[in-house]
Enzyme design. Structure first.
Site, PDB file in Angstrom:
ATOM      1  N   ASP A  55       0.848  -1.202   0.000  1.00 35.93           N
ATOM      2  CA  ASP A  55       0.000   0.000   0.000  1.00 35.93           C
ATOM      3  C   ASP A  55       0.882   1.251   0.000  1.00 35.93           C
ATOM      4  OD1 ASP A  55       0.852  -0.141   2.610  1.00 35.93           O
ATOM      5  OD2 ASP A  55      -1.138  -0.127   3.520  1.00 35.93           O
ATOM      6  N   SER A  56       2.216   1.042  -0.044  1.00 36.08           N
ATOM      7  CA  SER A  56       3.134   2.158  -0.316  1.00 36.08           C
ATOM      8  C   SER A  56       2.791   2.804  -1.649  1.00 36.08           C
ATOM      9  CB  SER A  56       4.584   1.661  -0.336  1.00 36.08           C
ATOM     10  OG  SER A  56       4.717   0.536  -1.191  1.00 36.08           O
ATOM     11  N   ASP A  94      -0.931  -6.272  -0.001  1.00 35.66           N
ATOM     12  CA  ASP A  94      -1.278  -5.672   1.302  1.00 35.66           C
ATOM     13  C   ASP A  94      -2.775  -5.567   1.523  1.00 35.66           C
ATOM     14  OD1 ASP A  94       1.138  -5.205   2.470  1.00 35.66           O
ATOM     15  OD2 ASP A  94       1.262  -3.082   1.901  1.00 35.66           O
ATOM     16  N   LYS A 123      -0.730  -9.497   3.151  1.00 35.17           N
ATOM     17  CA  LYS A 123       0.083  -8.957   4.254  1.00 35.17           C
ATOM     18  C   LYS A 123      -0.794  -8.090   5.155  1.00 35.17           C
ATOM     19  CE  LYS A 123       3.584  -5.878   3.529  1.00 35.17           C
ATOM     20  NZ  LYS A 123       3.132  -4.684   4.268  1.00 35.17           N
ATOM     21  N   GLU A 125      -0.671  -5.679   8.829  1.00 33.16           N
ATOM     22  CA  GLU A 125       0.182  -4.993   9.802  1.00 33.16           C
ATOM     23  C   GLU A 125      -0.310  -5.214  11.236  1.00 33.16           C
ATOM     24  OE1 GLU A 125       0.765  -0.865   8.839  1.00 33.16           O
ATOM     25  OE2 GLU A 125       1.329  -1.311   6.759  1.00 33.16           O
ATOM     26  N   GLU A 193      10.013  -4.016   9.813  1.00 31.88           N
ATOM     27  CA  GLU A 193      10.368  -2.711   9.243  1.00 31.88           C
ATOM     28  C   GLU A 193      10.829  -1.756  10.338  1.00 31.88           C
ATOM     29  OE1 GLU A 193       7.468  -0.970   6.635  1.00 31.88           O
ATOM     30  OE2 GLU A 193       8.573   0.940   6.506  1.00 31.88           O
TER      31      GLU A 193
HETATM   32  O1  KIV Z   1       3.663  -1.110   1.454  1.00 35.78           O
HETATM   33  C1  KIV Z   1       4.824  -1.519   1.325  1.00 35.78           C
HETATM   34  O2  KIV Z   1       5.497  -1.323   0.303  1.00 35.78           O
HETATM   35  C2  KIV Z   1       5.396  -2.265   2.420  1.00 35.78           C
HETATM   36  C3  KIV Z   1       6.876  -2.475   2.419  1.00 35.78           C
HETATM   37  C4  KIV Z   1       7.544  -1.233   2.817  1.00 35.78           C
HETATM   38  C5  KIV Z   1       7.283  -3.627   3.270  1.00 35.78           C
HETATM   39  O3  KIV Z   1       4.701  -2.653   3.312  1.00 35.78           O
END
Ligand code: KIV
Length: 276
Positions: A55-56, A94, A123, A125, A193
């Site tokens: 989600d970056s 994510d 993924k 968090e 992270e």
């Molecule tokens: O969203 C993302 O790109 C991430 C990475 C920084 C691990 O979670």
């Protein structure tokens, strides 16, 4: 024109069990973000083990100051694009902000990212009780989960910014306990992270699932970077934990290949990319 899987390489597909085998055999796992099919194809050609639709994308693609505005629809859209560029590289996507607010929403999001998007793993968090419940519910319904601990970007407001986590002894002990809890809940992979390198090493030894570091030191079982950071195209100052792999090279393909080689050899991350 973008050529789909017709020219796909014959590399053996990376799977959830093969990631665990890589940890057991001491082979470092190479992970990198991708947000579209063309960059995904570059990861595939370079032999990257795991592609992450992070989600970056809210920050590096959409230009927001955090990841919080990314929607599930957007994640499914980008995951589908990346899936079409991959063949052997394992795809992780994510769960965006609040998609994991309770078990039904987490299951709905996981089902869409895997079913519509084509991800092999999702993924999530954190490790609060409802997240542990969501990890168990997803894995029980055969959706493998990658956990994400430490400087979890969706907690930016709680942390008061993008701040290194686990520096104090008590906080470090808590992160070790969280890592063990997400493994017990069923997570198959663990992204760490923004934590001190010594803590990255401690957690890597404390769990049997593979750990993937980003600003977590050289002792994790693998490394991940945001592709815009490692190509040196993120506006502003380069994050300390990243490195510009395009500098001195003439193509994106060469930069990604160099990143993969340096992760596998242990040359990246160097001490200057870590936190004490
Ligand atoms: O969203 C993302 O790109 C991430 C990475 C920084 C691990 O979670």
């Amino acid at each position: 024109m973008y050529v789909q899987k017709a020219n796909a390489p014959t590399r053996k597909p990376v799977t959830v069990p093969s990631l665990r085998a890589m940890k057991a055999e001491g082979r470092r796992i190479v992970m990198l973000t991708a947000y579209d099919a063309s960059f995904a194809a570059q990861l595939e050609m370079a032999g990257v083990d795991v592609a992450l639709v992070g989600d970056s994308l809210g920050m590096v693609v959409q230009g927001h100051a955090s990841t919080l505005s990314v929607t599930l629809d957007q994640m499914v859209y980008h995951t589908g694009m990346v899936a079409r560029g991959l063949h052997a590289t394992l795809l992780v996507a994510d769960l965006p902000f609040m998609a994991d607010r309770d078990v039904p929403h987490a299951l709905e999001a996981g089902a869409r990212l895997v079913g519509e998007g084509g991800a092999a793993m999702v993924k999530i968090e954190g490790a609060s009780p409802h997240i542990l419940e969501a990890i168990s519910a997803l894995t029980e319904r055969v959706i493998p989960v990658c956990s994400h601990l430490g400087l979890t970007p969706q907690s930016v407001h709680k942390f008061g910014g993008f701040r290194i986590q686990g520096r104090a002894q008590e906080a470090a002990d808590a992160l070790v306990a969280q890592a063990q809890a997400v493994e017990a809940a069923g997570a198959s992979l663990l992204v760490l992270e923004g934590i001190p390198s010594t803590l990255g090493e401690r957690i890597t030894r404390a769990v049997s699932i593979p750990t993937i570091g980003i600003g977590a030191g050289p002792h994790c079982d693998g490394q991940v970077l945001v592709i815009h950071d490692m190509l040196g195209i993120t506006p502003g100052k380069r994050p300390k934990f990243s490195k510009d792999f395009l500098a001195g090279r003439d193509s994106v393909a060469a930069a990604i290949a160099a990143y993969a080689e340096e992760v596998r050899s242990g040359a990246f991350p160097a001490p200057e990319h870590g936190f004490d």
